[in-house]
Motif scaffolding. Structure first.
Motif, PDB file in Angstrom:
ATOM      1  N   THR A 225      41.771  58.604  45.677  1.00  0.00           N
ATOM      2  CA  THR A 225      40.277  58.354  45.857  1.00  0.00           C
ATOM      3  C   THR A 225      39.525  57.657  44.836  1.00  0.00           C
ATOM      4  N   GLY A 226      38.424  57.142  45.386  1.00  0.00           N
ATOM      5  CA  GLY A 226      37.317  56.521  44.263  1.00  0.00           C
ATOM      6  C   GLY A 226      37.947  55.186  43.766  1.00  0.00           C
ATOM      7  N   GLY A 227      37.454  54.730  42.565  1.00  0.00           N
ATOM      8  CA  GLY A 227      37.950  53.343  42.004  1.00  0.00           C
ATOM      9  C   GLY A 227      37.194  52.197  42.709  1.00  0.00           C
ATOM     10  N   ARG A 228      36.115  52.553  43.304  1.00  0.00           N
ATOM     11  CA  ARG A 228      35.443  51.291  43.668  1.00  0.00           C
ATOM     12  C   ARG A 228      34.995  50.338  42.478  1.00  0.00           C
ATOM     13  N   THR A 229      35.034  48.972  42.786  1.00  0.00           N
ATOM     14  CA  THR A 229      34.320  47.942  41.620  1.00  0.00           C
ATOM     15  C   THR A 229      33.017  47.812  41.710  1.00  0.00           C
ATOM     16  N   LEU A 230      32.349  47.837  40.582  1.00  0.00           N
ATOM     17  CA  LEU A 230      30.684  47.807  40.515  1.00  0.00           C
ATOM     18  C   LEU A 230      30.483  46.320  39.987  1.00  0.00           C
ATOM     19  N   LEU A 231      29.624  45.476  40.640  1.00  0.00           N
ATOM     20  CA  LEU A 231      29.249  44.201  40.228  1.00  0.00           C
ATOM     21  C   LEU A 231      27.743  44.348  40.033  1.00  0.00           C
ATOM     22  N   VAL A 232      27.269  43.587  39.109  1.00  0.00           N
ATOM     23  CA  VAL A 232      25.807  43.335  38.715  1.00  0.00           C
ATOM     24  C   VAL A 232      25.432  42.091  38.196  1.00  0.00           C
ATOM     25  N   ASP A 233      24.594  41.525  38.787  1.00  0.00           N
ATOM     26  CA  ASP A 233      24.196  39.932  38.561  1.00  0.00           C
ATOM     27  C   ASP A 233      23.398  40.034  37.105  1.00  0.00           C
ATOM     28  N   GLY A 234      23.956  39.817  35.933  1.00  0.00           N
ATOM     29  CA  GLY A 234      23.416  39.871  34.616  1.00  0.00           C
ATOM     30  C   GLY A 234      22.269  38.981  34.612  1.00  0.00           C
ATOM     31  N   PHE A 235      22.282  37.738  35.120  1.00  0.00           N
ATOM     32  CA  PHE A 235      21.420  36.746  35.207  1.00  0.00           C
ATOM     33  C   PHE A 235      20.033  37.134  35.977  1.00  0.00           C
ATOM     34  N   ILE A 340      39.489  39.123  43.788  1.00  0.00           N
ATOM     35  CA  ILE A 340      38.071  38.895  43.490  1.00  0.00           C
ATOM     36  C   ILE A 340      38.234  37.891  42.100  1.00  0.00           C
ATOM     37  N   PHE A 341      37.178  36.988  42.284  1.00  0.00           N
ATOM     38  CA  PHE A 341      37.236  36.156  40.836  1.00  0.00           C
ATOM     39  C   PHE A 341      35.623  36.482  40.353  1.00  0.00           C
ATOM     40  N   ILE A 342      35.471  37.120  39.270  1.00  0.00           N
ATOM     41  CA  ILE A 342      34.191  37.120  38.633  1.00  0.00           C
ATOM     42  C   ILE A 342      33.635  36.242  37.618  1.00  0.00           C
ATOM     43  N   ASP A 343      32.629  35.475  37.601  1.00  0.00           N
ATOM     44  CA  ASP A 343      32.172  35.030  36.449  1.00  0.00           C
ATOM     45  C   ASP A 343      31.910  35.714  35.361  1.00  0.00           C
ATOM     46  N   ASN A 344      32.499  35.814  34.331  1.00  0.00           N
ATOM     47  CA  ASN A 344      32.509  36.716  33.275  1.00  0.00           C
ATOM     48  C   ASN A 344      31.220  36.454  32.232  1.00  0.00           C
ATOM     49  N   TRP A 345      30.685  35.319  32.383  1.00  0.00           N
ATOM     50  CA  TRP A 345      29.586  34.987  31.356  1.00  0.00           C
ATOM     51  C   TRP A 345      28.498  35.671  32.244  1.00  0.00           C
ATOM     52  N   ARG A 346      28.294  35.904  33.408  1.00  0.00           N
ATOM     53  CA  ARG A 346      27.217  36.262  34.358  1.00  0.00           C
ATOM     54  C   ARG A 346      27.402  37.536  35.082  1.00  0.00           C
ATOM     55  N   VAL A 347      28.202  37.971  35.699  1.00  0.00           N
ATOM     56  CA  VAL A 347      28.323  38.805  36.643  1.00  0.00           C
ATOM     57  C   VAL A 347      29.007  39.998  35.755  1.00  0.00           C
ATOM     58  N   MET A 348      28.649  41.256  35.758  1.00  0.00           N
ATOM     59  CA  MET A 348      29.178  42.393  35.000  1.00  0.00           C
ATOM     60  C   MET A 348      29.991  43.160  35.917  1.00  0.00           C
ATOM     61  N   HIS A 349      30.973  43.860  35.611  1.00  0.00           N
ATOM     62  CA  HIS A 349      31.891  44.575  36.432  1.00  0.00           C
ATOM     63  C   HIS A 349      31.943  46.115  35.714  1.00  0.00           C
ATOM     64  N   GLY A 350      32.252  47.025  36.546  1.00  0.00           N
ATOM     65  CA  GLY A 350      32.623  48.303  36.225  1.00  0.00           C
ATOM     66  C   GLY A 350      33.368  49.205  37.272  1.00  0.00           C
ATOM     67  N   ARG A 351      33.389  50.261  37.203  1.00  0.00           N
ATOM     68  CA  ARG A 351      34.252  50.716  38.295  1.00  0.00           C
ATOM     69  C   ARG A 351      33.928  52.580  38.269  1.00  0.00           C
ATOM     70  N   GLU A 352      34.117  53.128  39.348  1.00  0.00           N
ATOM     71  CA  GLU A 352      34.047  54.508  39.388  1.00  0.00           C
ATOM     72  C   GLU A 352      35.192  55.120  39.089  1.00  0.00           C
ATOM     73  N   SER A 353      35.346  56.509  38.712  1.00  0.00           N
ATOM     74  CA  SER A 353      36.590  57.145  38.429  1.00  0.00           C
ATOM     75  C   SER A 353      37.249  57.206  39.811  1.00  0.00           C
ATOM     76  N   PHE A 354      38.606  57.382  39.302  1.00  0.00           N
ATOM     77  CA  PHE A 354      39.575  57.704  40.393  1.00  0.00           C
ATOM     78  C   PHE A 354      40.557  58.638  40.397  1.00  0.00           C
ATOM     79  N   THR A 355      41.208  59.085  41.288  1.00  0.00           N
ATOM     80  CA  THR A 355      42.278  59.792  41.172  1.00  0.00           C
ATOM     81  C   THR A 355      43.809  59.098  41.940  1.00  0.00           C
ATOM     82  N   GLY A 356      44.845  59.610  41.570  1.00  0.00           N
ATOM     83  CA  GLY A 356      46.070  59.029  41.874  1.00  0.00           C
ATOM     84  C   GLY A 356      46.738  57.797  41.341  1.00  0.00           C
ATOM     85  N   VAL A 357      47.655  57.170  41.938  1.00  0.00           N
ATOM     86  CA  VAL A 357      48.169  56.023  41.217  1.00  0.00           C
ATOM     87  C   VAL A 357      47.384  54.703  41.899  1.00  0.00           C
TER      88      VAL A 357
END
Length: 381
Positions: A225-235, A340-357
């Motif tokens: 469970t969990g493990g969603r990816t967080l995206l935030v537009d830094g610009f 997913i392709f993320i512009d690492n100079w612009r869009v920040m990423h994170g994640r929620e905690s998760f369980t399992g493999v």
């Protein structure tokens, strides 16, 4: 001051001691004489086959002035003391003058929060078409340029297929983590990414002098469970800060700080340091082009004078507050087949905690090459 004037159908000019002032279009252009000689596009000065300069800039007289100046047939024509004639298209001068460049956006973007991005309903590229059709690649690149994030669906859930789809867009940038990496939450590297813990929004490799341009993720398997990816537009957040507190924006753009990665495990030893401001802007038009934001990897702050330290923390707090607003968070569930392709100079990423493999693979891509690919499709990048 010596001054002469000339006229043509849509242009006027006058000569000053150190430059030519050309009135064409919306605003006067100040064209330095050395700059004009240096940018001559005649066959002896410039190789149009290789798009490289032939002229030796170091041999130009720094006090050079044209002996004759005229405008004809949409061109500025200069005759230099040695008899050499230079012709410049008026439209080329308008496009390449400082006055012209400071009014232009280097890369058009659509800044977004969760609501803006969701309502845009941006389609993902499809694996089969993406790998074989240039039009699909062009649409993918356009979405990436505008939003800083793009997806390819229906990719086979293997490292090999992930590598193939990334190389369709750019070149892989090999780092200390390898070329293609595949990891689980086994703490095999000295980084919290190799755990089941939640990760706050951040940009990667802030400890590189040139942070990696593109981050690619593909979730090959998740049994839990969990493990969603967080995206935030830094610009988007940076522009909100500029509007609300211009002085804090400027402080974050002018103050360089260090980020650091220290790893000392049985198999890996690394000590990397990157230095730069949190917000990076082009100096001629103040356009944001990179965010370097990673609270995990920020090193000791010892590059800021005492009387600036508290103001920096205030500015950083205001940016952080904007980045953490719930309405600015886009949550995505990565599943096998979705890359997913993320512009690492612009869009920040994170994640929620998760369980399992949970098994992810991915890589970093070179920024220069994905922008080059876009320009080859006549996209502005």
């Amino acid at each position: 001051m010596q001054s002469r004037a000339g006229t043509a159908s849509a242009a006027t000019f006058h000569l000053l001691d150190d430059c030519l002032v050309l009135n064409y279009g919306e605003s006067p252009m100040h064209l330095n004489y050395v700059w004009l000689r240096d940018h001559c596009r005649s066959a002896s000065s410039y190789n149009t086959k290789t798009n490289q300069r032939n002229l030796d800039t170091g041999g130009i007289d720094l006090d050079i002035r044209p002996d004759n100046t005229r405008v004809e047939d949409g061109h500025l024509v200069l005759t230099w003391p040695d008899g050499h004639v230079s012709k410049y298209s008026l439209s080329w001068l308008a496009e390449n003058s400082y006055e012209g460049k400071k009014q232009l956006t280097v890369q058009p973007r659509i800044l977004w929060n969760s609501d803006i991005y969701t309502k845009a309903n941006i389609p993902s590229a499809k694996w089969d078409k993406f790998m074989s059709c240039d039009d699909e690649l062009k649409k993918f690149l356009q979405s990436y340029l505008l939003y800083g994030v793009a997806f390819v669906d229906d990719v086979p859930a293997t490292v090999e297929a992930t590598e193939a789809v990334t190389q369709r867009a750019s070149l892989i940038r090999e780092t200390t983590y390898g070329r293609m990496w595949c990891f689980t939450s086994d703490f095999s590297r000295g980084d919290t990414a190799y755990s089941q813990l939640a990760l706050d929004r951040h940009t990667d490799t802030s400890y590189f002098q040139e942070p990696c341009g593109i981050q690619v993720f593909h979730c090959l398997k998740h049994e839990g469970t969990g493990g969603r990816t967080l995206l935030v537009d830094g610009f988007y957040a940076a522009e909100k800060l500029r509007q609300q507190s211009p002085e804090n924006f400027e402080l974050l753009a002018q103050t360089s700080i260090r980020h650091e990665y220290i790893e000392n495990t049985d198999n890996h030893r690394n000590h990397m340091t990157g230095i730069g401001p949190v917000v990076n802007v082009y100096p001629w038009n103040n356009e944001v082009y990179m965010i370097r934001y990673n609270n995990y990897d920020r090193a000791v702050i010892n590059t800021i004078p005492h009387d600036t330290v508290r103001r920096w923390y205030v500015a950083h707090r205001e940016l952080t507050t904007e980045l953490r607003r719930p309405e600015n968070e886009l949550w995505v569930k990565l599943t096998p087949g979705k890359v997913i392709f993320i512009d690492n100079w612009r869009v920040m990423h994170g994640r929620e905690s998760f369980t399992g493999v949970r098994q992810l693979c991915g890589c970093y891509l070179t920024r220069d090459d994905i922008l080059s690919a876009a320009r080859c499709f006549d996209l502005q990048a």
